[in-house]
Design a protein around this motif. Structure first.
Motif, PDB file in Angstrom:
ATOM      1  N   LYS A  68      86.446  23.990  58.416  1.00 57.79           N
ATOM      2  CA  LYS A  68      85.544  23.717  57.297  1.00 57.79           C
ATOM      3  C   LYS A  68      85.578  22.248  56.886  1.00 57.79           C
ATOM      4  O   LYS A  68      84.674  21.774  56.198  1.00 57.79           O
TER       5      LYS A  68
ATOM      6  N   ASN B  62      82.538  24.220  65.110  1.00 60.21           N
ATOM      7  CA  ASN B  62      83.515  25.230  65.526  1.00 60.21           C
ATOM      8  C   ASN B  62      83.826  25.197  67.017  1.00 60.21           C
ATOM      9  O   ASN B  62      84.580  26.032  67.511  1.00 60.21           O
TER      10      ASN B  62
ATOM     11  N   GLN C  90      87.585  28.448  68.051  1.00 56.73           N
ATOM     12  CA  GLN C  90      86.445  28.871  68.871  1.00 56.73           C
ATOM     13  C   GLN C  90      86.555  30.323  69.332  1.00 56.73           C
ATOM     14  O   GLN C  90      85.554  30.936  69.718  1.00 56.73           O
TER      15      GLN C  90
ATOM     16  N   ASP D 141      87.787  32.692  67.266  1.00 55.17           N
ATOM     17  CA  ASP D 141      87.677  33.533  66.085  1.00 55.17           C
ATOM     18  C   ASP D 141      86.430  34.420  66.269  1.00 55.17           C
ATOM     19  O   ASP D 141      85.386  33.959  66.726  1.00 55.17           O
ATOM     20  N   LYS D 142      86.537  35.691  65.922  1.00 55.23           N
ATOM     21  CA  LYS D 142      85.413  36.604  66.127  1.00 55.23           C
ATOM     22  C   LYS D 142      84.180  36.223  65.328  1.00 55.23           C
ATOM     23  O   LYS D 142      83.059  36.606  65.696  1.00 55.23           O
ATOM     24  N   SER D 143      84.375  35.457  64.251  1.00 55.77           N
ATOM     25  CA  SER D 143      83.218  35.003  63.486  1.00 55.77           C
ATOM     26  C   SER D 143      82.466  33.887  64.205  1.00 55.77           C
ATOM     27  O   SER D 143      81.311  33.602  63.903  1.00 55.77           O
ATOM     28  N   VAL D 144      83.122  33.249  65.167  1.00 53.00           N
ATOM     29  CA  VAL D 144      82.512  32.171  65.950  1.00 53.00           C
ATOM     30  C   VAL D 144      82.031  32.691  67.297  1.00 53.00           C
ATOM     31  O   VAL D 144      80.909  32.420  67.729  1.00 53.00           O
ATOM     32  N   THR D 145      82.882  33.447  67.984  1.00 52.20           N
ATOM     33  CA  THR D 145      82.570  34.006  69.302  1.00 52.20           C
ATOM     34  C   THR D 145      82.751  35.513  69.269  1.00 52.20           C
ATOM     35  O   THR D 145      83.889  35.995  69.277  1.00 52.20           O
ATOM     36  N   PRO D 146      81.681  36.267  69.205  1.00 52.27           N
ATOM     37  CA  PRO D 146      81.810  37.725  69.226  1.00 52.27           C
ATOM     38  C   PRO D 146      82.485  38.196  70.514  1.00 52.27           C
ATOM     39  O   PRO D 146      82.245  37.654  71.588  1.00 52.27           O
TER      40      PRO D 146
ATOM     41  N   SER E 119      91.984  29.550  56.475  1.00 58.60           N
ATOM     42  CA  SER E 119      91.029  28.681  55.773  1.00 58.60           C
ATOM     43  C   SER E 119      91.701  27.626  54.920  1.00 58.60           C
ATOM     44  O   SER E 119      91.080  27.054  54.025  1.00 58.60           O
TER      45      SER E 119
ATOM     46  N   THR F 115      96.409  32.645  61.934  1.00 57.00           N
ATOM     47  CA  THR F 115      96.269  33.982  61.353  1.00 57.00           C
ATOM     48  C   THR F 115      96.740  34.010  59.908  1.00 57.00           C
ATOM     49  O   THR F 115      96.118  34.635  59.040  1.00 57.00           O
TER      50      THR F 115
END
Length: 496
Positions: A79, A429, A391, A393-398, A61, A57
């Motif tokens: 990344k 990811n 995996q 992270d909401k950008s990876v798994t809604p 990045s 958190t």
């Protein structure tokens, strides 16, 4: 004793202070920057999820570091996956990292440093031959279920952890050793108990600095037992290995067990890799990896099915569709199991919620390496990735908080995605099995083995949680997640 304890305490304080101020990569700190190292290690042992979540958190990045009692790790964001995935062992070694992370010199795991024979055998022989292995696996599973599972048509309580352990051990042994060794109770004991005792040893040693591990290993009964099981494996397997080697030297076919992992290892072994004791030792280590992965995943899936019983019928309908196309599972090959896309999706979603480890993509840097953005990875650094945080992270798994067993099934319906999002496929990811050329070479076998077992358990039995009870809580130690060993499910043979 007080003087010794004071010495270690002061050394821990000094080491922590130096580490916090000498590096440019940020160190994840607790409330007190002078907190002793052993306290940090204890916190990670008790609640690794919170530690890794706090780091991810704060530094989503960029690289960051945290301290374990036995070492410090540099956590990288995903990344960097593509940049690191093909680095040779001479720069970043996954094998050395795995041995180190498993305290290999004290858990009999350092055998993997002698050669990569086990990796090559899985990658070059086992995976390409999965199609012909489906029927032996089904045959052994049928034999195992007759021995291990009740056939009562009334609800019967069992502890799935222990039952599935026996099924996985038997099916794995059939492919690794062949008949009759796979049914030898001594081997089944070795392969299961070595796994259990190795993890007990590892969990305990991780609570202490690395330089104390060899000393502590002398006093741990689990370490003694692990070593004893390796010796027993050598006594059991070496005569068979020598017999097969002698038959091969005479250009004879020793028996029908030519399509086994042991035979394939012997077939591709270089001259320096043919020592029968080393081959026997490798069989034990590979069994640990196979049993650990497949058994835990299968138990988690059974717990999830019992918690969400509404998904049992859609899975059964899918299995019945394949039966209508390909006949009963006794005649299925790998392609039949590939058609079970809803089951595969359920397996992947269950693993997302219950991963075997919170950390993966381990490497130990063998030389300095500068990433494209200028981040320096120093020689000797142990790098890893917080795979569960990535995996989920909401950008990876809604909507990662929701358990959605068919989310990957739906993704595979999209154009061009039919071969993606599978249990055994890796992505930058999705790193439970790693990624790139050093990804887990046994993941396709594990997927087939788990499906083989689940198909029979889903079709032959009904499952439910004990009345008034929820899903058994997972157990955690350091970054490892285990299904509850004492969890109970009720099972009942179906009338077919």
């Amino acid at each position: 004793m007080c003087l010794i304890a004071s010495y270690f305490f002061l050394q821990s304080l000094l080491w922590t202070y130096n580490q916090q101020f000498k590096e440019t990569i940020p160190l994840l700190r607790s409330d007190s920057k002078f907190e002793p190292r052993f306290v940090k290690g204890w916190r990670f042992f008790r609640d690794a999820t919170s530690v890794l979540h706090a780091g991810y958190t704060k530094y989503p990045s960029k690289a960051w570091r945290f301290l374990r009692a036995d070492t410090d790790l540099l956590v990288l964001p995903s990344k960097y996956v593509e940049e690191l995935r093909s680095l040779p062992h001479s720069i970043a070694s996954p094998t050395l990292a795995h041995a180190y992370n498993l305290s290999g010199s004290n858990t009999n795991m350092n055998i993997i440093l002698k050669s990569n024979l086990h990796f090559r055998a899985l990658q070059e022989r086992l995976t390409p031959n999965l199609n012909k292995l489906a029927q032996p696996m089904q045959e052994e599973l049928r034999y195992a279920m007759d021995l291990e599972l009740p056939k009562r048509e009334e609800w019967t309580p069992i502890k799935p952890y222990h039952t599935i352990l026996r099924l996985v051990a038997r099916v794995s042994a059939r492919i690794f050793l062949g008949v009759p060794l796979c049914r030898d109770e001594k081997w089944l004991e070795i392969s299961t108990e070595f796994t259990e005792n190795t993890f007990i040893t590892l969990v305990v040693l991780r609570l202490f600095p690395r330089y104390l591990h060899s000393l502590l290993g002398w006093f741990l009964p689990s370490a003694w037992r692990s070593t004893s099981y390796v010796r027993q494996a050598k006594r059991l397997l070496v005569p068979e290995i020598k017999r097969r080697q002698a038959a091969t030297a005479k250009s004879e076919t020793p028996d029908s067990n030519t399509d086994t992992l042991l035979s394939w290892m012997m077939e591709i072994a270089r001259k320096e890799e043919r020592n029968p004791k080393d081959l026997a030792h490798l069989e034990v280590v590979i069994s640990l990896a196979s049993i650990h992965t497949s058994q835990m995943n299968a138990v988690h899936i059974l717990y999830d099915l019992a918690e969400y019983p509404q998904y049992l019928e859609p899975l059964r309908e899918e299995i019945e569709t394949v039966i209508a196309e390909d006949g009963t599972w006794d005649t299925w090959d790998k392609n039949s199991y590939y058609k079970l896309k809803k089951l595969d999706s359920f397996m992947r979603e269950s693993q997302r919620r219950n991963p075997p480890t919170l950390l993966s993509y381990h490497r130990i840097m063998q030389s300095d390496f500068v990433l494209e953005d200028g981040t320096l990875l120093k020689k000797g650094t142990h790098i890893t990735m917080a795979v569960n945080e990535i995996q989920n992270d909401k950008s990876v798994t809604p909507d990662p908080e929701s358990f959605d067993p068919f989310r990957y099934y739906r993704l595979r319906q999209e154009d061009g995605h039919n071969h993606l999002h599978q249990f055994a496929t890796t992505e930058p990811n999705i790193l439970n099995f790693g990624h790139g050329k050093y990804a887990c070479p046994g993941r396709f076998f594990a997927a087939l083995e788990i499906k083989t077992i689940l198909v029979r358990l889903i079709m032959d039995y009904d499952w439910k949680l004990p009345d008034g009870q929820g899903r058994p809580e997972n157990l955690m130690a350091h970054e490892f997640i285990f299904p509850n060993q004492d969890g109970i499910l009720h099972m009942k043979a179906r009338k077919l």
